[in-house]
Design an enzyme around this catalytic site. Structure first.
Site, PDB file in Angstrom:
ATOM      1  N   TYR A  17       0.817  -1.217   0.000  1.00 36.38           N
ATOM      2  CA  TYR A  17       0.000   0.000   0.000  1.00 36.38           C
ATOM      3  C   TYR A  17       0.853   1.270   0.000  1.00 36.38           C
ATOM      4  O   TYR A  17       0.720   2.110   0.891  1.00 36.38           O
ATOM      5  CB  TYR A  17      -0.936   0.021   1.214  1.00 36.38           C
ATOM      6  CG  TYR A  17      -1.819  -1.196   1.300  1.00 36.38           C
ATOM      7  CD1 TYR A  17      -2.937  -1.314   0.481  1.00 36.38           C
ATOM      8  CD2 TYR A  17      -1.521  -2.229   2.173  1.00 36.38           C
ATOM      9  CE1 TYR A  17      -3.742  -2.446   0.532  1.00 36.38           C
ATOM     10  CE2 TYR A  17      -2.318  -3.357   2.227  1.00 36.38           C
ATOM     11  CZ  TYR A  17      -3.422  -3.458   1.419  1.00 36.38           C
ATOM     12  OH  TYR A  17      -4.206  -4.572   1.475  1.00 36.38           O
ATOM     13  N   TYR A 145     -12.411  -7.250   6.709  1.00 37.68           N
ATOM     14  CA  TYR A 145     -11.231  -7.343   5.843  1.00 37.68           C
ATOM     15  C   TYR A 145     -10.913  -8.821   5.633  1.00 37.68           C
ATOM     16  O   TYR A 145     -10.804  -9.570   6.600  1.00 37.68           O
ATOM     17  CB  TYR A 145     -10.005  -6.634   6.447  1.00 37.68           C
ATOM     18  CG  TYR A 145      -8.789  -6.835   5.563  1.00 37.68           C
ATOM     19  CD1 TYR A 145      -8.655  -6.110   4.384  1.00 37.68           C
ATOM     20  CD2 TYR A 145      -7.840  -7.810   5.858  1.00 37.68           C
ATOM     21  CE1 TYR A 145      -7.581  -6.339   3.529  1.00 37.68           C
ATOM     22  CE2 TYR A 145      -6.764  -8.042   5.007  1.00 37.68           C
ATOM     23  CZ  TYR A 145      -6.641  -7.305   3.848  1.00 37.68           C
ATOM     24  OH  TYR A 145      -5.593  -7.537   2.986  1.00 37.68           O
ATOM     25  N   ASP A 246     -13.514 -16.218   9.310  1.00 37.13           N
ATOM     26  CA  ASP A 246     -12.162 -15.847   8.908  1.00 37.13           C
ATOM     27  C   ASP A 246     -11.377 -15.493  10.171  1.00 37.13           C
ATOM     28  O   ASP A 246     -11.506 -14.390  10.708  1.00 37.13           O
ATOM     29  CB  ASP A 246     -12.223 -14.661   7.934  1.00 37.13           C
ATOM     30  CG  ASP A 246     -10.829 -14.194   7.507  1.00 37.13           C
ATOM     31  OD1 ASP A 246      -9.834 -14.669   8.080  1.00 37.13           O
ATOM     32  OD2 ASP A 246     -10.754 -13.335   6.605  1.00 37.13           O
ATOM     33  N   LYS A 275      -1.779 -16.038   9.114  1.00 34.26           N
ATOM     34  CA  LYS A 275      -0.959 -15.154   9.950  1.00 34.26           C
ATOM     35  C   LYS A 275      -0.104 -15.868  11.011  1.00 34.26           C
ATOM     36  O   LYS A 275       1.032 -16.175  10.742  1.00 34.26           O
ATOM     37  CB  LYS A 275      -1.851 -14.067  10.544  1.00 34.26           C
ATOM     38  CG  LYS A 275      -2.276 -13.066   9.468  1.00 34.26           C
ATOM     39  CD  LYS A 275      -2.702 -11.727  10.027  1.00 34.26           C
ATOM     40  CE  LYS A 275      -2.699 -10.654   8.978  1.00 34.26           C
ATOM     41  NZ  LYS A 275      -3.959 -10.433   8.281  1.00 34.26           N
TER      42      LYS A 275
END
Ligand code: PLP
Length: 425
Positions: A17, A145, A246, A275
């Protein structure tokens, strides 16, 4: 790193980003140990981000290092099509043990976004096999997200996600207002009404609902009431819609439970993990479902689940992940996370008095300071580094998710540094 290394980076390397037109300078990190990063000028700073939720057991963890070394001498990689190997079996055995009982079929992949793609494809294929191909859309809630690939983007928050840019190509999914009752507040049944309406109107076209249980991460760092998730489970059962949790950010103890769905005493139909799975050593993710759902997925004309990444089940990643889960299974994380939570609650309390602060939220080893105004990334990041800590805010959110092994003193340094910086804003 030499100044010319940093300059080369600025000229030729793309970071997450970031703009190529006005790139912010990166800091050089040349080593990491425990909860500290070593900068190229020799300074050591405390990492408050766990490298985006992942390095839960700390950097350079001796057990994880050993697991990687042992595996690299045996076999770094072998294809997973038609072949299995001991590290994949050891890892998946632990995953099946640690997750709720019906979740007993593990699909390994390379990253969180891919684990989400896999979950969405499973859900769609499931309904094709059941003779209801019209059930192909996804329900979800705002402020979510789920990753940066196309299907994952389609279920990210439509405003703060990437919808506007990619509107013409993204599948239009179905969004309900995000839950408003916060974790720890008194429950109010009205909170589920918008989602209930979405189910009522659209269940005939809905394959699944996907959401982050209890804590919405990168879409706003929001923490919602466990009864909301309980109600989601009931709606899924009532309207025949699959529930995808999620837990790529929340999984493996981060919220104070091994998996955040445990706060609500429910079981998802499909679970996404990533993660922290390898303790932050390398990229690996998993999508886990039940035997029954998995069998249905395979009853289409294709006869198989249509997915298979090249590096699926990479032995190095599996070996480290299995050792990371072994550390978790010894159980120290529970006390560690609960100590971090208590300390964060105490040391974040004074922030509520600051004019610049809009809200303070703590759950498990997650601490969030929401400001009234967005921060200036460059100046605030520099100020943090000068105060000896690594914290990367986004928008109005200054947040930390420390490694579970962080000591009381280190955490105190971290929260004091945040106070110094935020009170100067
Ligand atoms: C980070 C994240 C993802 C994406 O994972 P990547 O490994 O970055 O692709 C998906 N869902 C949630 C909840 C996440 O926090």
């Amino acid at each position: 790193m030499t100044p010319s290394d940093i300059e080369f980076d600025k000229q030729h390397i793309w970071h997450p980003y970031t703009s190529l037109i006005s790139p912010l300078p990166c800091i050089g990190v040349v080593g990491a140990q425990g909860v500290k990063l070593t900068l190229d000028d020799g300074r050591q700073i405390i990492d408050g981000m766990s490298s985006w939720w992942s390095t839960i057991h700390g950097y350079n963890n001796p057990r994880l290092n050993q697991a990687a070394k042992d595996q690299i001498d045996k076999m770094s990689h072998v294809m997973f099509g038609g072949i299995t190997h001991p590290s994949a079996v050891a890892l998946c055995r632990r995953l099946v043990e640690m997750t709720a009982k019906p979740l007993n079929r593990v699909f390994l992949s390379d990253s969180g976004s891919v684990a989400v793609e896999v979950a969405l494809k499973m859900a769609i294929q499931y309904w094709v096999a059941k003779g209801k191909p019209q059930k192909s859309r996804m329900l979800t809630i705002e402020n979510g997200y789920h990753g940066d690939t196309f299907a994952a983007m389609s279920v990210c928050d439509p405003v703060n996600g990437m919808h506007e840019l990619f509107n013409n190509v993204l599948t239009q999914q179905l969004f309900a207002k995000a839950p408003q009752v916060a974790f720890g507040e008194a429950w109010n049944e009205d909170d589920i009404k918008p989602l209930e309406a979405l189910f009522e109107h659209h269940h005939q076209h809905a394959a699944a609902i996907i959401l982050e249980p209890i804590v919405q991460g990168a879409g706003g760092m929001r923490m919602y009431h466990p009864n909301y998730l309980k109600a989601v489970r009931r709606l899924c059962d009532k309207y025949d819609v699959l529930l995808i949790c999620d837990e790529i950010a929340t999984g493996f103890g981060r919220t104070g439970k091994l998996f955040a769905y445990e706060h609500s005493d429910i079981v998802p139909d499909i679970l996404c993990l990533g993660k922290a799975l390898t303790g932050g050593y390398m990229s690996l993710a998993a999508t886990i479902t039940s035997q029954a759902i998995g069998e249905m997925v395979c009853k289409t004309d294709a006869g198989v689940f249509m997915h298979g990444p090249t590096f699926m089940g990479n032995p190095l990643a599996c070996a480290v992940a299995s050792e990371s889960l072994a550390i978790l299974q010894q159980g120290d994380w529970q006390q560690q996370v609960s100590n971090i939570e208590a300390q964060l609650k105490a040391q974040f309390a004074p922030f509520e008095q600051l004019d610049v602060v809009a809200d303070v939220r703590v759950l498990g080893a997650i601490g969030v300071i929401e400001l009234h105004n967005p921060v200036d990334m460059e100046s605030i990041t520099n100020a943090f580094v000068e105060n000896g800590v690594w914290i990367r805010p986004f928008g109005k959110l200054v947040y930390i998710m420390p490694q579970y092994i962080m000591s009381e003193r280190e955490l105190k340094s971290l929260t004091s540094a945040i106070y110094n910086v935020v009170s100067q804003l």
